[in-house]
Design a protein around this motif. Sequence first.
Motif, PDB file in Angstrom:
ATOM      1  N   CYS A  19      -2.545   4.995  -3.174  1.00  0.00           N
ATOM      2  CA  CYS A  19      -2.845   3.576  -3.316  1.00  0.00           C
ATOM      3  C   CYS A  19      -2.472   2.858  -2.021  1.00  0.00           C
ATOM      4  O   CYS A  19      -1.866   3.450  -1.125  1.00  0.00           O
ATOM      5  CB  CYS A  19      -2.084   2.981  -4.504  1.00  0.00           C
ATOM      6  SG  CYS A  19      -0.307   2.904  -4.245  1.00  0.00           S
ATOM      7  N   GLU A  20      -2.825   1.608  -1.938  1.00  0.00           N
ATOM      8  CA  GLU A  20      -2.473   0.797  -0.775  1.00  0.00           C
ATOM      9  C   GLU A  20      -1.312  -0.126  -1.122  1.00  0.00           C
ATOM     10  O   GLU A  20      -1.147  -0.528  -2.281  1.00  0.00           O
ATOM     11  CB  GLU A  20      -3.680  -0.033  -0.322  1.00  0.00           C
ATOM     12  CG  GLU A  20      -4.856   0.805   0.162  1.00  0.00           C
ATOM     13  CD  GLU A  20      -6.026  -0.062   0.611  1.00  0.00           C
ATOM     14  OE1 GLU A  20      -5.955  -1.298   0.407  1.00  0.00           O
ATOM     15  OE2 GLU A  20      -6.991   0.490   1.168  1.00  0.00           O
ATOM     16  N   GLU A  21      -0.512  -0.464  -0.117  1.00  0.00           N
ATOM     17  CA  GLU A  21       0.538  -1.432  -0.359  1.00  0.00           C
ATOM     18  C   GLU A  21      -0.074  -2.824  -0.454  1.00  0.00           C
ATOM     19  O   GLU A  21      -1.249  -3.032  -0.111  1.00  0.00           O
ATOM     20  CB  GLU A  21       1.594  -1.373   0.746  1.00  0.00           C
ATOM     21  CG  GLU A  21       1.101  -1.718   2.130  1.00  0.00           C
ATOM     22  CD  GLU A  21       2.201  -1.613   3.183  1.00  0.00           C
ATOM     23  OE1 GLU A  21       3.300  -1.112   2.887  1.00  0.00           O
ATOM     24  OE2 GLU A  21       1.949  -2.046   4.324  1.00  0.00           O
ATOM     25  N   LEU A  22       0.691  -3.786  -0.921  1.00  0.00           N
ATOM     26  CA  LEU A  22       0.204  -5.149  -1.103  1.00  0.00           C
ATOM     27  C   LEU A  22       0.693  -6.047   0.023  1.00  0.00           C
ATOM     28  O   LEU A  22       1.842  -5.926   0.467  1.00  0.00           O
ATOM     29  CB  LEU A  22       0.675  -5.697  -2.450  1.00  0.00           C
ATOM     30  CG  LEU A  22       0.190  -4.949  -3.700  1.00  0.00           C
ATOM     31  CD1 LEU A  22       0.824  -5.537  -4.953  1.00  0.00           C
ATOM     32  CD2 LEU A  22      -1.337  -4.991  -3.789  1.00  0.00           C
ATOM     33  N   VAL A 373      -0.876  -6.313 -14.614  1.00  0.00           N
ATOM     34  CA  VAL A 373      -1.395  -6.533 -13.259  1.00  0.00           C
ATOM     35  C   VAL A 373      -2.724  -5.816 -13.105  1.00  0.00           C
ATOM     36  O   VAL A 373      -2.983  -4.802 -13.770  1.00  0.00           O
ATOM     37  CB  VAL A 373      -0.399  -6.053 -12.184  1.00  0.00           C
ATOM     38  CG1 VAL A 373       0.846  -6.923 -12.184  1.00  0.00           C
ATOM     39  CG2 VAL A 373      -0.023  -4.585 -12.389  1.00  0.00           C
ATOM     40  N   ASP A 374      -3.541  -6.319 -12.215  1.00  0.00           N
ATOM     41  CA  ASP A 374      -4.892  -5.786 -12.041  1.00  0.00           C
ATOM     42  C   ASP A 374      -4.960  -4.763 -10.911  1.00  0.00           C
ATOM     43  O   ASP A 374      -5.909  -4.761 -10.121  1.00  0.00           O
ATOM     44  CB  ASP A 374      -5.881  -6.932 -11.788  1.00  0.00           C
ATOM     45  CG  ASP A 374      -7.311  -6.539 -12.155  1.00  0.00           C
ATOM     46  OD1 ASP A 374      -7.476  -5.556 -12.897  1.00  0.00           O
ATOM     47  OD2 ASP A 374      -8.252  -7.215 -11.695  1.00  0.00           O
ATOM     48  N   VAL A 375      -3.942  -3.923 -10.804  1.00  0.00           N
ATOM     49  CA  VAL A 375      -3.942  -2.826  -9.830  1.00  0.00           C
ATOM     50  C   VAL A 375      -3.382  -1.580 -10.516  1.00  0.00           C
ATOM     51  O   VAL A 375      -2.577  -1.679 -11.439  1.00  0.00           O
ATOM     52  CB  VAL A 375      -3.084  -3.146  -8.579  1.00  0.00           C
ATOM     53  CG1 VAL A 375      -3.723  -4.258  -7.762  1.00  0.00           C
ATOM     54  CG2 VAL A 375      -1.654  -3.494  -8.963  1.00  0.00           C
ATOM     55  N   MET A 376      -3.839  -0.420 -10.064  1.00  0.00           N
ATOM     56  CA  MET A 376      -3.286   0.829 -10.564  1.00  0.00           C
ATOM     57  C   MET A 376      -1.928   1.066  -9.896  1.00  0.00           C
ATOM     58  O   MET A 376      -1.748   0.794  -8.699  1.00  0.00           O
ATOM     59  CB  MET A 376      -4.226   1.994 -10.252  1.00  0.00           C
ATOM     60  CG  MET A 376      -3.721   3.349 -10.722  1.00  0.00           C
ATOM     61  SD  MET A 376      -3.512   3.445 -12.516  1.00  0.00           S
ATOM     62  CE  MET A 376      -5.223   3.322 -13.041  1.00  0.00           C
ATOM     63  N   ILE A 377      -0.975   1.555 -10.656  1.00  0.00           N
ATOM     64  CA  ILE A 377       0.350   1.879 -10.132  1.00  0.00           C
ATOM     65  C   ILE A 377       0.559   3.383 -10.266  1.00  0.00           C
ATOM     66  O   ILE A 377       0.494   3.918 -11.377  1.00  0.00           O
ATOM     67  CB  ILE A 377       1.452   1.114 -10.891  1.00  0.00           C
ATOM     68  CG1 ILE A 377       1.268  -0.396 -10.723  1.00  0.00           C
ATOM     69  CG2 ILE A 377       2.836   1.535 -10.396  1.00  0.00           C
ATOM     70  CD1 ILE A 377       2.301  -1.231 -11.469  1.00  0.00           C
ATOM     71  N   PRO A 378       0.788   4.082  -9.157  1.00  0.00           N
ATOM     72  CA  PRO A 378       1.018   5.528  -9.250  1.00  0.00           C
ATOM     73  C   PRO A 378       2.364   5.836  -9.896  1.00  0.00           C
ATOM     74  O   PRO A 378       3.182   4.942 -10.125  1.00  0.00           O
ATOM     75  CB  PRO A 378       0.969   5.981  -7.782  1.00  0.00           C
ATOM     76  CG  PRO A 378       1.337   4.772  -6.998  1.00  0.00           C
ATOM     77  CD  PRO A 378       0.813   3.595  -7.768  1.00  0.00           C
ATOM     78  N   VAL A 379       2.585   7.102 -10.162  1.00  0.00           N
ATOM     79  CA  VAL A 379       3.794   7.537 -10.840  1.00  0.00           C
ATOM     80  C   VAL A 379       5.042   7.081 -10.079  1.00  0.00           C
ATOM     81  O   VAL A 379       5.083   7.104  -8.845  1.00  0.00           O
ATOM     82  CB  VAL A 379       3.789   9.073 -10.988  1.00  0.00           C
ATOM     83  CG1 VAL A 379       3.735   9.767  -9.636  1.00  0.00           C
ATOM     84  CG2 VAL A 379       4.988   9.551 -11.787  1.00  0.00           C
ATOM     85  N   THR A 380       6.048   6.640 -10.820  1.00  0.00           N
ATOM     86  CA  THR A 380       7.336   6.319 -10.212  1.00  0.00           C
ATOM     87  C   THR A 380       8.397   7.259 -10.779  1.00  0.00           C
ATOM     88  O   THR A 380       8.254   7.775 -11.886  1.00  0.00           O
ATOM     89  CB  THR A 380       7.739   4.854 -10.465  1.00  0.00           C
ATOM     90  OG1 THR A 380       7.882   4.625 -11.879  1.00  0.00           O
ATOM     91  CG2 THR A 380       6.699   3.901  -9.898  1.00  0.00           C
ATOM     92  N   LEU A 381       9.468   7.469 -10.018  1.00  0.00           N
ATOM     93  CA  LEU A 381      10.481   8.448 -10.410  1.00  0.00           C
ATOM     94  C   LEU A 381      11.731   7.792 -10.986  1.00  0.00           C
ATOM     95  O   LEU A 381      12.070   7.985 -12.135  1.00  0.00           O
ATOM     96  CB  LEU A 381      10.829   9.337  -9.212  1.00  0.00           C
ATOM     97  CG  LEU A 381       9.650  10.122  -8.629  1.00  0.00           C
ATOM     98  CD1 LEU A 381      10.070  10.897  -7.400  1.00  0.00           C
ATOM     99  CD2 LEU A 381       9.062  11.057  -9.676  1.00  0.00           C
ATOM    100  N   HIS A 382      12.429   7.001 -10.171  1.00  0.00           N
ATOM    101  CA  HIS A 382      13.664   6.374 -10.621  1.00  0.00           C
ATOM    102  C   HIS A 382      13.787   4.983 -10.012  1.00  0.00           C
ATOM    103  O   HIS A 382      13.046   4.621  -9.095  1.00  0.00           O
ATOM    104  CB  HIS A 382      14.871   7.223 -10.243  1.00  0.00           C
ATOM    105  CG  HIS A 382      14.840   8.606 -10.809  1.00  0.00           C
ATOM    106  ND1 HIS A 382      15.021   8.860 -12.136  1.00  0.00           N
ATOM    107  CD2 HIS A 382      14.627   9.804 -10.215  1.00  0.00           C
ATOM    108  CE1 HIS A 382      14.931  10.156 -12.359  1.00  0.00           C
ATOM    109  NE2 HIS A 382      14.691  10.765 -11.204  1.00  0.00           N
TER     110      HIS A 382
END
Length: 387
Positions: A19-22, A373-382
């Motif tokens: 993804c891209e940063e905002l 939010v209207d953006v995809m968020i990739p997997v997060t860990l902690h």
Amino acid sequence: MVSRLEHPAGGYKKIFESCEELAEPIPAHVSGNIPAWLTGSLLRMGPGLFEIGDEPFYHLFDGQALMHKFDLKDGHVTYYRRFIRTDAYVRAMTEKRIVITEFGTAAYPDPCKNIFSRFFTYFQGIEVTDNCLVNIYPIGEDFYACTETNYITKVDPDTLETIKKVGFCTVTIVIICGPLSLIDRHDFVYNYLYLANVRQNWEEVKKAAIRAPQPEVRRYVLPLDIHREEQGKNLVSLPYTTATAVMCSDGTVWLEPEVLFSGPHQGKYSYLKLNINYKKYCGKNYTFAYGLGLNHFVPDRICKLNVKSKETWIWQEPDAYPSEPLFVQSPDAKDEDDGVLLSIVVKPGVTQRPAFLLILNATDLTEIARAEVDVMIPVTLHGLYKP
């Protein structure tokens, strides 16, 4: 012609895409009523870039570090994210290739160098990565993003700017961190984190999950003082656990756990990364633990476990993938579970507002509010909650 239909949950593969940063925080659409006292930031780390040009990263812990932030204030929520400017990230962006070897992805000499330069590169040793995608934690008044190496990165939790790279030798505390719940002594569980495995078709992922060892939640008790203790004696004196620690003849201590939860794969679920009310019950006799549940390799529910009675509560929504729930205690809390749980949930099959911050009542896991939010968020860990 036979058409192949993939299980709807196969859309989970989108959470492993770059993804891209905002450029700036974006507002979230809030439904429900956020408690007035809940004012702060949910900060989480994870991979956000899964390839550099045509070169893919092969392991979940190799994607370049992306820092996420949900800000909550006066019932409003914003979402923001930025890549951490580590040496691994900056050099990769500059040279448009993977420059530093990661956990499961090897870096190779620059093809633009002449043959002698490439030859001598092999004798320089492997450069340790500073790709700090695993977690974020405070040291004093500062915040640091970390990974499984001896480098941490100081970051600004408000602007998400990268401040500086720091070696452990310059920090005068003992740091224990990392996604321990994702790594097991069984090679299979270790190998599933390779992206080629989690990106394969849904039925193959389910078959692989069934072959994995039966999941258990275990509590081990580590005795702090083992001097002058007799051999064969149980060193655990806590009245609320059946876990034991016995001194052996060679001076080692043998630990036997208390099994808090155990269930087969079919028709049941397992837990991943349990959290408690650390603010009030860290190191004390606690009753409730919160974590992710899964009946395959991708967590798809939020769970609450009473470690004494073994009673469980579940929050789940079709084709939704939550992050580990973090407990935030209410300011007027009287009971251990007076507070809320925060989790980032992704619904890859939804075209509009595919991700949201979920706020649950920690007592019974009922939904209080969500901020979409209207953006995809990739997997997060902690991550952590910063008041």
